[in-house]
Design an enzyme around this catalytic site. Structure first.
Site, mmCIF file in Angstrom:
data_model
loop_
_atom_site.group_PDB
_atom_site.id
_atom_site.type_symbol
_atom_site.label_atom_id
_atom_site.label_comp_id
_atom_site.label_asym_id
_atom_site.label_seq_id
_atom_site.Cartn_x
_atom_site.Cartn_y
_atom_site.Cartn_z
ATOM 1 N N HIS A 62 0.935 -1.570 0.349
ATOM 2 C CA HIS A 62 -0.289 -0.125 0.161
ATOM 3 C C HIS A 62 0.172 0.953 0.301
ATOM 4 C CE1 HIS A 62 -3.538 -2.093 0.867
ATOM 5 N NE2 HIS A 62 -2.700 -2.923 0.953
ATOM 6 N N HIS A 179 -8.870 -9.938 0.881
ATOM 7 C CA HIS A 179 -8.990 -9.539 1.850
ATOM 8 C C HIS A 179 -10.316 -10.520 3.045
ATOM 9 C CE1 HIS A 179 -7.921 -6.804 5.534
ATOM 10 N NE2 HIS A 179 -8.926 -7.324 6.032
ATOM 11 N N HIS A 235 -2.860 -12.235 3.271
ATOM 12 C CA HIS A 235 -2.174 -12.501 4.760
ATOM 13 C C HIS A 235 -3.103 -13.340 5.585
ATOM 14 C CE1 HIS A 235 -6.039 -9.321 4.668
ATOM 15 N NE2 HIS A 235 -4.868 -8.047 4.577
ATOM 16 N N ASP A 306 2.001 -6.863 2.961
ATOM 17 C CA ASP A 306 0.848 -6.062 3.302
ATOM 18 C C ASP A 306 1.422 -4.753 3.950
ATOM 19 O OD1 ASP A 306 -1.690 -4.827 3.474
ATOM 20 O OD2 ASP A 306 -2.339 -6.392 5.071
ATOM 21 N N HIS A 310 1.706 4.348 8.529
ATOM 22 C CA HIS A 310 0.765 5.015 8.719
ATOM 23 C C HIS A 310 1.840 6.016 9.703
ATOM 24 C CE1 HIS A 310 -3.186 3.391 7.666
ATOM 25 N NE2 HIS A 310 -2.806 2.121 8.063
HETATM 26 O O1 DOR Z 1 -4.049 -3.174 8.427
HETATM 27 C C1 DOR Z 1 -4.260 -3.095 7.137
HETATM 28 N N1 DOR Z 1 -3.793 -1.926 7.102
HETATM 29 N N2 DOR Z 1 -4.742 -3.999 6.682
HETATM 30 C C2 DOR Z 1 -5.575 -4.192 5.168
HETATM 31 O O2 DOR Z 1 -6.129 -4.765 4.703
HETATM 32 C C3 DOR Z 1 -5.022 -2.653 4.796
HETATM 33 C C4 DOR Z 1 -4.024 -1.715 5.500
HETATM 34 C C5 DOR Z 1 -3.942 -0.346 4.890
HETATM 35 O O3 DOR Z 1 -4.606 -0.501 3.850
HETATM 36 O O4 DOR Z 1 -3.978 0.697 5.348
HETATM 37 ZN ZN ZN Z 2 -3.144 -4.657 2.488
#
Ligand code: DOR
Ligand code: ZN
Length: 445
Positions: A62, A179, A235, A306, A310
């Site tokens: 991501h 997912h 995952h 994955d 953040h």
């Molecule tokens: O923990 C996660 N964060 N799982 C996900 O499926 C998406 C991801 C995100 O994009 O932050």
């Molecule tokens: Zn993901």
């Protein structure tokens, strides 16, 4: 000649064996893997007898671009990946805007083309109202496949309509990555926990419990089997999901595992707090052990990160306000190499899980192997010993990782992307290199 590279004296490790050789690549494509190559005019690099492996192909990242460029973007994410030996990345559609139509796909592709030092590929996202668009785009465009979010997570994408989901299996011909967490169960349980005023990282695994994963995986396995359409379970994290899939051997389903589920379990939440909040959650030590068993015996087909960055500020919030996800592309290969160091895995198996199998599963052309005709995406492994990692080892823009403080092997000595030396000892040395887009073969099932 655009690039003409001769790497001397390496142990080339592919998923099916190793050989001591030199490697010759021209214009990004491997031409020879043999002892004693002579090629006048080549740029020569002394491999010093080190291991040379195919670059990792991470089919689940991501990179937040467009939409949250301060967390990651098409410059920073690929740089972090390549610095650690991940030469190809496939980006998920839960960006802002979502990658759910032609316009958003073309825009994201344009950004990635102009900024990424890694080879990149893109997923389309399933939304409730874009079935016709997905049918058309998945046939006409070069995409990794379609991503379905059965449970809500970062971003707005959610597919809780079984009819649309079934139509995707019936009417498209590309890989469907899932997912797999059941939204109905998750939201019910979240309401229960919230109304009781609970606020701790430990409730995450009870809200998004193994049963939520099993319900979703069960539906996907049934669709995959009914339409003989491959599905990739992202995952996978629990023994219960493994048991369910064992009961459906005819379903064409591949299993992906993530480093955070392999190397952490829910006891780490005492230390990590909500930095350990991720979807699906960190699971019990028994689940973690089961996942390793499945990885060792071949049921786990690939390892992907994955990578879901953040900011620290966001991750320091309380449970309900903290977004889920953790970064991973800086650390995935070093973590797996640590298990080679300890003797639990062979380097061949790491290559299989991180390069060869993901390339095969997603039908990516030219990747995953060091052999004539394949692309010159390669990592020369360091011989330096493991040492404690710090944030200075990370190129992810969020500058944190659950694995800082861990004693891990360093990033590779050198990493080539399409024949161009792009990283050396964790530093990007060819920031202007733009290898371009992965090519996904179509209609082969
Ligand atoms: O923990 C996660 N964060 N799982 C996900 O499926 C998406 C991801 C995100 O994009 O932050
Ligand atoms: Zn993901």
């Amino acid at each position: 000649m655009k690039n003409h590279l001769l790497i001397r004296d390496v142990v080339v490790v592919n998923h099916d064996g190793r050989t001591q050789a030199d490697v010759l690549a021209k214009d990004g494509v491997i031409e020879k893997v043999e002892a004693g190559i002579h090629s006048p005019g080549a740029h020569e690099v002394d491999g010093g007898g080190r291991f040379l492996i195919p670059g990792c192909v991470d089919t689940h990242v991501h990179f937040r671009d467009p939409g949250a460029l301060h967390k990651e973007n098409w410059s920073t994410g690929p740089a972090a990946a390549v610095s650690a030996g991940v030469t190809s990345v496939v980006d998920m559609p839960n960006t802002t805007p979502t990658t759910t139509d032609l316009e958003s796909l073309l825009k994201k592709r344009g950004r990635a083309r102009s900024l990424s030092v890694a080879n990149f590929g893109l997923f389309l996202g399933a939304a409730k109202n874009n079935l016709e668009t997905l049918k058309q785009l998945s046939a006409a465009e070069n995409v990794a496949g379609i991503k379905i979010y059965m449970g809500s997570t970062t971003g707005s994408l959610l597919m809780d309509d079984d009819g649309v989901m079934e139509a995707l299996f019936r009417e498209t011909r590309v890989m469907i990555s899932v997912h797999a967490e059941d939204e109905k169960r998750i939201s019910q349980r979240a309401d229960e926990f919230q109304s009781r005023g609970e606020d701790s990282p430990h409730i995450h695994g009870q809200i998004r419990d193994p049963e939520a994963a099993v319900i979703a995986v069960g539906k996907i396995a049934a669709f995959a089997e009914r339409y003989n359409h491959p599905a990739h379970i992202c995952h996978l994290s629990t023994l219960a999901e493994l048991a369910l899939l064992a009961s459906r051997p005819a379903a064409p389903v591949t299993i992906e595992a993530c480093p955070h589920h392999l190397f952490l379990n829910d006891t780490a939440l005492d230390r990590l707090g909500n930095f350990g909040k991720v979807n699906p959650p960190l699971r019990s030590p028994a689940d973690q052990k089961g996942l390793w068993q499945a990885l060792l015996d071949g049921r786990v087909r690939s390892v992907a990160t994955d990578h879901a960055p953040h900011t620290r500020e966001e991750k320091q919030r309380g449970y309900w306000k903290c977004p889920s996800g953790m970064p991973g592309v800086d650390t995935s290969l070093p973590l797996m190499l640590d298990r080679v160091r300890s003797g639990e895995l062979t380097l061949e198996r790491v290559v299989e899980l991180m390069s060869w199998n993901p390339s095969q599963t997603f039908r990516i052309q030219g990747k995953g192997r060091i052999a004539p005709g394949y692309h010159a995406d390669m990592a020369l492994l360091s011989t330096e010993s493991a040492r404690p990692w710090t944030v200075d080892d990370l190129l992810t823009q969020v500058k944190w990782s659950p694995f800082t403080g861990w004693v891990l092997p360093p990033k590779p000595e050198a990493v080539w992307v399409m024949g161009v030396e792009t990283a050396r000892r964790g530093v990007i040395v060819a920031p202007d290199h733009r290898p371009g887009e992965l090519q996904f073969q179509k209609d082969s099932f």
